[in-house]
Scaffold this motif. Structure first.
Motif, PDB file in Angstrom:
ATOM      1  N   ASP A 174       1.487 -37.463  -6.572  1.00 10.62           N
ATOM      2  CA  ASP A 174       0.041 -37.324  -6.448  1.00 10.62           C
ATOM      3  C   ASP A 174      -0.496 -37.424  -7.872  1.00 10.62           C
ATOM      4  O   ASP A 174      -0.370 -36.496  -8.662  1.00 10.62           O
ATOM      5  CB  ASP A 174      -0.329 -35.993  -5.807  1.00 10.62           C
ATOM      6  N   ILE A 175      -1.049 -38.576  -8.213  1.00 14.17           N
ATOM      7  CA  ILE A 175      -1.445 -38.897  -9.582  1.00 14.17           C
ATOM      8  C   ILE A 175      -2.947 -39.141  -9.606  1.00 14.17           C
ATOM      9  O   ILE A 175      -3.457 -39.911  -8.793  1.00 14.17           O
ATOM     10  CB  ILE A 175      -0.740 -40.191 -10.081  1.00 14.17           C
ATOM     11  N   SER A 176      -3.637 -38.493 -10.535  1.00 10.20           N
ATOM     12  CA  SER A 176      -5.063 -38.786 -10.673  1.00 10.20           C
ATOM     13  C   SER A 176      -5.473 -38.739 -12.127  1.00 10.20           C
ATOM     14  O   SER A 176      -4.827 -38.105 -12.959  1.00 10.20           O
ATOM     15  CB  SER A 176      -5.909 -37.811  -9.853  1.00 10.20           C
ATOM     16  N   ALA A 177      -6.545 -39.460 -12.421  1.00  6.67           N
ATOM     17  CA  ALA A 177      -7.124 -39.472 -13.758  1.00  6.67           C
ATOM     18  C   ALA A 177      -8.627 -39.382 -13.622  1.00  6.67           C
ATOM     19  O   ALA A 177      -9.225 -39.997 -12.729  1.00  6.67           O
ATOM     20  CB  ALA A 177      -6.733 -40.748 -14.495  1.00  6.67           C
ATOM     21  N   SER A 178      -9.224 -38.601 -14.496  1.00  6.08           N
ATOM     22  CA  SER A 178     -10.683 -38.478 -14.513  1.00  6.08           C
ATOM     23  C   SER A 178     -11.156 -38.432 -15.957  1.00  6.08           C
ATOM     24  O   SER A 178     -10.358 -38.235 -16.886  1.00  6.08           O
ATOM     25  CB  SER A 178     -11.119 -37.224 -13.754  1.00  6.08           C
ATOM     26  N   LEU A 179     -12.445 -38.640 -16.131  1.00  6.72           N
ATOM     27  CA  LEU A 179     -13.058 -38.556 -17.454  1.00  6.72           C
ATOM     28  C   LEU A 179     -14.208 -37.557 -17.396  1.00  6.72           C
ATOM     29  O   LEU A 179     -14.940 -37.505 -16.399  1.00  6.72           O
ATOM     30  CB  LEU A 179     -13.620 -39.916 -17.892  1.00  6.72           C
ATOM     31  N   PRO A 180     -14.377 -36.783 -18.475  1.00  8.54           N
ATOM     32  CA  PRO A 180     -15.525 -35.878 -18.521  1.00  8.54           C
ATOM     33  C   PRO A 180     -16.825 -36.670 -18.316  1.00  8.54           C
ATOM     34  O   PRO A 180     -16.959 -37.798 -18.792  1.00  8.54           O
ATOM     35  CB  PRO A 180     -15.460 -35.287 -19.938  1.00  8.54           C
ATOM     36  N   ARG A 181     -17.744 -36.109 -17.584  1.00 11.33           N
ATOM     37  CA  ARG A 181     -19.068 -36.677 -17.271  1.00 11.33           C
ATOM     38  C   ARG A 181     -19.040 -37.886 -16.347  1.00 11.33           C
ATOM     39  O   ARG A 181     -20.056 -38.296 -15.842  1.00 11.33           O
ATOM     40  CB  ARG A 181     -19.836 -37.014 -18.543  1.00 11.33           C
ATOM     41  N   ILE A 182     -17.865 -38.481 -16.142  1.00 13.17           N
ATOM     42  CA  ILE A 182     -17.773 -39.630 -15.230  1.00 13.17           C
ATOM     43  C   ILE A 182     -17.102 -39.209 -13.936  1.00 13.17           C
ATOM     44  O   ILE A 182     -17.450 -39.664 -12.874  1.00 13.17           O
ATOM     45  CB  ILE A 182     -17.033 -40.802 -15.899  1.00 13.17           C
ATOM     46  N   GLY A 183     -16.126 -38.326 -14.037  1.00 13.83           N
ATOM     47  CA  GLY A 183     -15.427 -37.845 -12.857  1.00 13.83           C
ATOM     48  C   GLY A 183     -14.179 -38.648 -12.561  1.00 13.83           C
ATOM     49  O   GLY A 183     -13.601 -39.293 -13.444  1.00 13.83           O
ATOM     50  N   LEU A 184     -13.787 -38.630 -11.309  1.00 13.45           N
ATOM     51  CA  LEU A 184     -12.553 -39.279 -10.868  1.00 13.45           C
ATOM     52  C   LEU A 184     -12.586 -40.767 -11.164  1.00 13.45           C
ATOM     53  O   LEU A 184     -13.521 -41.466 -10.774  1.00 13.45           O
ATOM     54  CB  LEU A 184     -12.347 -39.054  -9.370  1.00 13.45           C
ATOM     55  N   LEU A 185     -11.540 -41.249 -11.856  1.00 16.59           N
ATOM     56  CA  LEU A 185     -11.357 -42.684 -12.073  1.00 16.59           C
ATOM     57  C   LEU A 185     -10.505 -43.265 -10.955  1.00 16.59           C
ATOM     58  O   LEU A 185     -10.878 -44.244 -10.316  1.00 16.59           O
ATOM     59  CB  LEU A 185     -10.669 -42.953 -13.411  1.00 16.59           C
ATOM     60  N   VAL A 186      -9.332 -42.646 -10.737  1.00 22.18           N
ATOM     61  CA  VAL A 186      -8.411 -43.124  -9.715  1.00 22.18           C
ATOM     62  C   VAL A 186      -7.501 -41.971  -9.303  1.00 22.18           C
ATOM     63  O   VAL A 186      -7.185 -41.102 -10.110  1.00 22.18           O
ATOM     64  CB  VAL A 186      -7.585 -44.330 -10.217  1.00 22.18           C
ATOM     65  N   ARG A 187      -7.130 -41.987  -8.052  1.00 20.24           N
ATOM     66  CA  ARG A 187      -6.113 -41.062  -7.550  1.00 20.24           C
ATOM     67  C   ARG A 187      -5.248 -41.855  -6.589  1.00 20.24           C
ATOM     68  O   ARG A 187      -5.770 -42.540  -5.700  1.00 20.24           O
ATOM     69  CB  ARG A 187      -6.742 -39.888  -6.808  1.00 20.24           C
ATOM     70  N   TYR A 188      -3.941 -41.776  -6.803  1.00 18.28           N
ATOM     71  CA  TYR A 188      -3.050 -42.415  -5.841  1.00 18.28           C
ATOM     72  C   TYR A 188      -1.941 -41.434  -5.491  1.00 18.28           C
ATOM     73  O   TYR A 188      -1.409 -40.739  -6.338  1.00 18.28           O
ATOM     74  CB  TYR A 188      -2.525 -43.776  -6.315  1.00 18.28           C
ATOM     75  N   SER A 189      -1.664 -41.363  -4.205  1.00 20.70           N
ATOM     76  CA  SER A 189      -0.666 -40.416  -3.719  1.00 20.70           C
ATOM     77  C   SER A 189       0.162 -41.088  -2.629  1.00 20.70           C
ATOM     78  O   SER A 189      -0.318 -41.962  -1.915  1.00 20.70           O
ATOM     79  CB  SER A 189      -1.334 -39.147  -3.197  1.00 20.70           C
ATOM     80  N   GLY A 190       1.400 -40.646  -2.544  1.00 21.99           N
ATOM     81  CA  GLY A 190       2.294 -41.213  -1.543  1.00 21.99           C
ATOM     82  C   GLY A 190       3.722 -40.836  -1.847  1.00 21.99           C
ATOM     83  O   GLY A 190       3.993 -39.757  -2.369  1.00 21.99           O
ATOM     84  N   TYR A 191       4.628 -41.760  -1.547  1.00 21.26           N
ATOM     85  CA  TYR A 191       6.042 -41.486  -1.787  1.00 21.26           C
ATOM     86  C   TYR A 191       6.808 -42.781  -2.005  1.00 21.26           C
ATOM     87  O   TYR A 191       6.352 -43.864  -1.632  1.00 21.26           O
ATOM     88  CB  TYR A 191       6.663 -40.707  -0.621  1.00 21.26           C
ATOM     89  N   LEU A 192       7.965 -42.635  -2.645  1.00 17.79           N
ATOM     90  CA  LEU A 192       8.924 -43.721  -2.817  1.00 17.79           C
ATOM     91  C   LEU A 192      10.225 -43.328  -2.137  1.00 17.79           C
ATOM     92  O   LEU A 192      10.700 -42.203  -2.303  1.00 17.79           O
ATOM     93  CB  LEU A 192       9.213 -43.954  -4.300  1.00 17.79           C
ATOM     94  N   VAL A 193      10.794 -44.245  -1.383  1.00 16.56           N
ATOM     95  CA  VAL A 193      12.122 -44.048  -0.814  1.00 16.56           C
ATOM     96  C   VAL A 193      13.102 -44.481  -1.898  1.00 16.56           C
ATOM     97  O   VAL A 193      13.066 -45.626  -2.352  1.00 16.56           O
ATOM     98  CB  VAL A 193      12.316 -44.892   0.463  1.00 16.56           C
TER      99      VAL A 193
END
Length: 181
Positions: free
Chosen positions: A154-173
């Motif tokens: 569960d990976i996410s990145a955000s910037l102050p004053r801009i908010g969420l840039l991207v979030r990706y979540s899941g799994y690898l076999v």
């Protein structure tokens, strides 16, 4: 060859689940699974796109290709038809992982918390110039072992004053271990 997070796990003797030890101890060349991608505002999605991240998408196929290069590894994430590429290496002097996405370089720390590997952005540079804290991406990123023994993320990145840039979540076999190596 361990990846940057494998080096941190070993150096700090972090207690992480077997799937994470296995993955970061010798990253598989190819692994696949499923991912869901979320995005923020239109401006945030534009910035995420400039860094190579895909637009929001429902659950889709996900591949990760890892190849040793230059004292680290090239990580190529394939979200359906979109590709994100970075170079990840360990900086032994700082005890941190360093990940470069084009002109953006991030210094990352990792800790073990409640059975997960939690990764945080400590510093960022753009074209080699340090970014002030007000412009430094913030991350809420973790990896864990799923009940099926997969590598969950569960990976996410955000910037102050801009908010969420991207979030990706899941799994690898994770592929089966090749014990002949």
């Amino acid at each position: 060859m361990r990846d940057a997070f494998g080096e941190i796990i070993a150096a700090q003797q972090l207690e992480v689940p077997p799937a994470l030890l296995r993955f970061h101890g010798q990253p598989p060349v190819r692994s696949q699974g499923l991912v869901t991608v979320e995005g923020g505002s239109r401006w945030a999605r534009l910035l995420a796109g400039l860094a190579g991240f895909p637009p929001p998408m429902p659950r889709t196929r996900f591949r990760l290709e890892v190849a040793p290069q230059g004292g680290g590894h090239i990580w190529q994430r394939i979200f359906g038809k979109y590709r994100t590429r970075s170079h990840l290496r360990f900086d032994p002097g700082k005890g941190r992982a360093v990940e470069r996405f084009g002109p953006i370089e991030l210094e990352l720390t990792a800790t073990a918390q409640q059975g997960a590997l939690v990764v945080s952005v400590e510093k960022a540079r753009l074209f080699g110039l340090p970014l002030p804290a007000a412009l430094c991406p913030q991350s809420a990123a973790m990896e864990y072992e799923t009940p099926e023994g997969h590598l969950g993320f569960d990976i996410s990145a955000s910037l102050p004053r801009i908010g969420l840039l991207v979030r990706y979540s899941g799994y690898l076999v994770l592929p089966e271990l090749d014990l002949r190596r």
